[in-house]
Design a protein around this motif. Structure first.
Motif, PDB file in Angstrom:
ATOM      1  N   HIS A   4      55.676  14.812 -15.835  1.00  0.00           N
ATOM      2  CA  HIS A   4      54.898  13.832 -16.112  1.00  0.00           C
ATOM      3  C   HIS A   4      55.564  12.625 -17.014  1.00  0.00           C
ATOM      4  CE1 HIS A   4      51.062  15.585 -15.581  1.00  0.00           C
ATOM      5  NE2 HIS A   4      51.265  16.604 -16.138  1.00  0.00           N
ATOM      6  N   VAL A   5      55.191  11.622 -17.136  1.00  0.00           N
ATOM      7  CA  VAL A   5      56.231  10.486 -17.764  1.00  0.00           C
ATOM      8  C   VAL A   5      55.468   9.977 -19.248  1.00  0.00           C
ATOM      9  CG1 VAL A   5      56.913   9.602 -15.502  1.00  0.00           C
ATOM     10  CG2 VAL A   5      54.848   8.894 -16.284  1.00  0.00           C
ATOM     11  N   HIS A  28      54.866   7.911 -10.379  1.00  0.00           N
ATOM     12  CA  HIS A  28      54.242   9.009 -10.759  1.00  0.00           C
ATOM     13  C   HIS A  28      52.839   8.575 -11.117  1.00  0.00           C
ATOM     14  CE1 HIS A  28      53.661  12.836 -13.217  1.00  0.00           C
ATOM     15  NE2 HIS A  28      52.965  11.934 -14.008  1.00  0.00           N
ATOM     16  N   CYS A  32      49.143  10.751 -10.574  1.00  0.00           N
ATOM     17  CA  CYS A  32      48.872  11.443 -11.853  1.00  0.00           C
ATOM     18  C   CYS A  32      47.669  10.696 -12.665  1.00  0.00           C
ATOM     19  CB  CYS A  32      49.951  11.738 -12.609  1.00  0.00           C
ATOM     20  SG  CYS A  32      49.668  12.803 -13.941  1.00  0.00           S
ATOM     21  N   CYS A  35      48.151  10.655 -16.458  1.00  0.00           N
ATOM     22  CA  CYS A  35      49.268   9.437 -16.858  1.00  0.00           C
ATOM     23  C   CYS A  35      48.621   8.165 -16.766  1.00  0.00           C
ATOM     24  CB  CYS A  35      50.498   9.863 -16.248  1.00  0.00           C
ATOM     25  SG  CYS A  35      51.436  11.212 -16.761  1.00  0.00           S
TER      26      CYS A  35
END
Ligand SMILES: [Zn+2]
Lengths: 253, 183
Positions: A4-5, A28, A32, A35
């Motif tokens: 995850h970011v 990402h 996702c 996120c």
């Protein structure tokens, strides 16, 4: 899935990442959903920040310029048949890039002034060399010289033949056309079927890039006519043309 | 009778259908705000206008690529403006003077003709920003209006990267709560 970011989402929303980091975060987010939801919420918070700056009025001419530019693009983008691929933002931007390269080709030299005369963004100009590289790997082009009232004008049909680069015509020195008239680019197949590839109005500048919304391969001639309508069969007079099937592929200078 | 004030979402759908009227309406709604933002970042009217024209054209061409789940239309449009302005700023110079603190956000040259509603919005955001501890506020301002990356900010402010990220995180979360309360 990648990690995850979350850690970078605030800086991402504020536009405070380098391009490389921002691309990693964007990749990402595309995959996702937690996120993505957080990024959307942060984007909306950040989008209130402009409310905190002193309000200023742009010149009234900006609105006219914007709408004129969009209208010119809209004429160019109109097409008689479904396009095989989307004419999205990236592709049009690539057209702008490729037009810069063609300016080099048409003018026979690296003429920096020609870039400035093209109606395109500075950020696109900066990518010139990347595009030149794309064309170097197998692009083709053909020059159409203007006749009669169009003597002195001309256009280069460029088929970049590289992924992400659409064909386009780079015109130079087009004279104005009577109101109600449009210039139409045609691709002519070996059985003499004329396919409408683009219709547009000269923009009054000395260089003008016009995107072509169909593949060039399979045709053996291109031509430009002066028409009364952006639709329907050809009825106008040919103002420039070139054979395109048998022409040799020149090397990029 | 047609809705005299189509929603932003409706305007974006029309934009995707190549409706020039929608582009004009979107510009009339956000052109001034977009220009104010670009001017605040670049400090110069000519390049600020270029940025705004570029951004709206980009929205016009890219409207089919807009995804509501990434944020509302306003956030999308302003992020294009912001991205382009910061892009120019970063190319223009490697050194950017730090923006002034309090003076920058005073409504000194605010046009008195802006609607009362917008003034309320402006005031809410200003209050939310000004309510932040100075370090958080300054971090957010330098990042968003100054075009600094978080790594640059860590050097500029002489604090670890984690601290910069923390200030951004906490500052934005506080603003989010304030703005949610007033909505
Ligand atoms: Zn994630």
């Amino acid at each position: 899935m990648n990690e995850h970011v979350i850690d970078d989402l605030d800086a991402y929303a504020l536009g405070a990442l380098t391009e490389t980091d921002a691309e990693r975060v964007a990749a990402h987010i595309a995959e996702c959903s937690p996120c993505r939801a957080e990024a959307a919420a942060l984007a909306e918070v950040v989008s209130t920040l402009p409310d905190a700056v002193p309000s200023r009025e742009p010149s009234a001419a900006l609105r006219d310029r914007l709408l004129a530019a969009a209208r010119a693009g809209a004429v160019v983008g109109r097409r008689p048949s479904p396009v095989p691929w989307s004419l999205g933002r990236v592709r049009l931007s690539r057209v702008g890039l490729a037009a810069l390269v063609a300016a080099v080709v048409v003018l026979g030299a690296v003429d920096l002034d020609a870039y400035r005369r093209l109606d395109t963004a500075a950020s696109e100009r900066n990518d010139l060399y990347a595009t030149l590289e794309g064309l170097r790997q197998g692009g083709r082009w053909w020059y159409m010289a203007g006749k009669d009232a169009f003597a002195g004008a001309g256009g280069t049909l460029v088929d970049p033949r590289a992924d992400g680069y659409a064909p386009f015509v780079l015109f130079h020195d087009l004279p104005p056309v009577a109101s109600g008239k449009v210039l139409t680019v045609w691709l002519v197949s070996p059985d003499s079927t004329w396919a409408r590839a683009a219709s547009f109005h000269p923009n009054g500048r000395d260089l003008q890039a016009v995107p072509i919304t169909m593949e060039v391969s399979g045709f053996d001639r291109c031509a430009v006519t002066l028409e009364d309508s952006s639709w329907g069969a050809r009825s106008g007079q040919v103002v420039m043309e070139s054979r395109i099937a048998t022409a040799p592929t020149p090397a990029v200078p | 009778m047609p809705d005299p004030q189509p929603s932003d979402d409706a305007l974006l759908r029309s934009l995707a259908e190549r409706d020039l009227g929608a582009l004009a309406a979107l510009y009339d709604r956000y052109g001034r705000l977009a220009y104010s933002l670009a001017y605040r970042i670049l400090g110069e009217s000519e390049s600020a206008e270029d940025v705004v024209q570029d951004a709206f054209l980009s929205a016009w061409r890219g409207a089919t690529g807009y995804r509501r789940e990434r944020g509302n239309p306003r956030a999308w449009l302003l992020s294009i403006v912001h991205h382009r302005a910061v892009d120019i700023l970063r190319r223009k110079t490697t050194f950017r003077p730090a923006p002034l603190e309090a003076a920058e956000l005073q409504p000194g040259d605010e046009d008195t003709a802006v609607s009362a509603e917008r003034n309320v919005e402006h005031k809410t955001v200003r209050d939310a920003l000004e309510g932040l501890p100075p370090a958080q506020r300054r971090t957010i301002e330098l990042a968003y209006f100054g075009g600094y990356t978080h790594v640059e900010l860590s050097e500029l402010m002489g604090v670890p990267l984690g601290t910069v990220k923390g200030r951004m995180r906490i500052g934005l979360q506080k603003m989010r709560r304030v703005l949610e309360r007033t909505r």
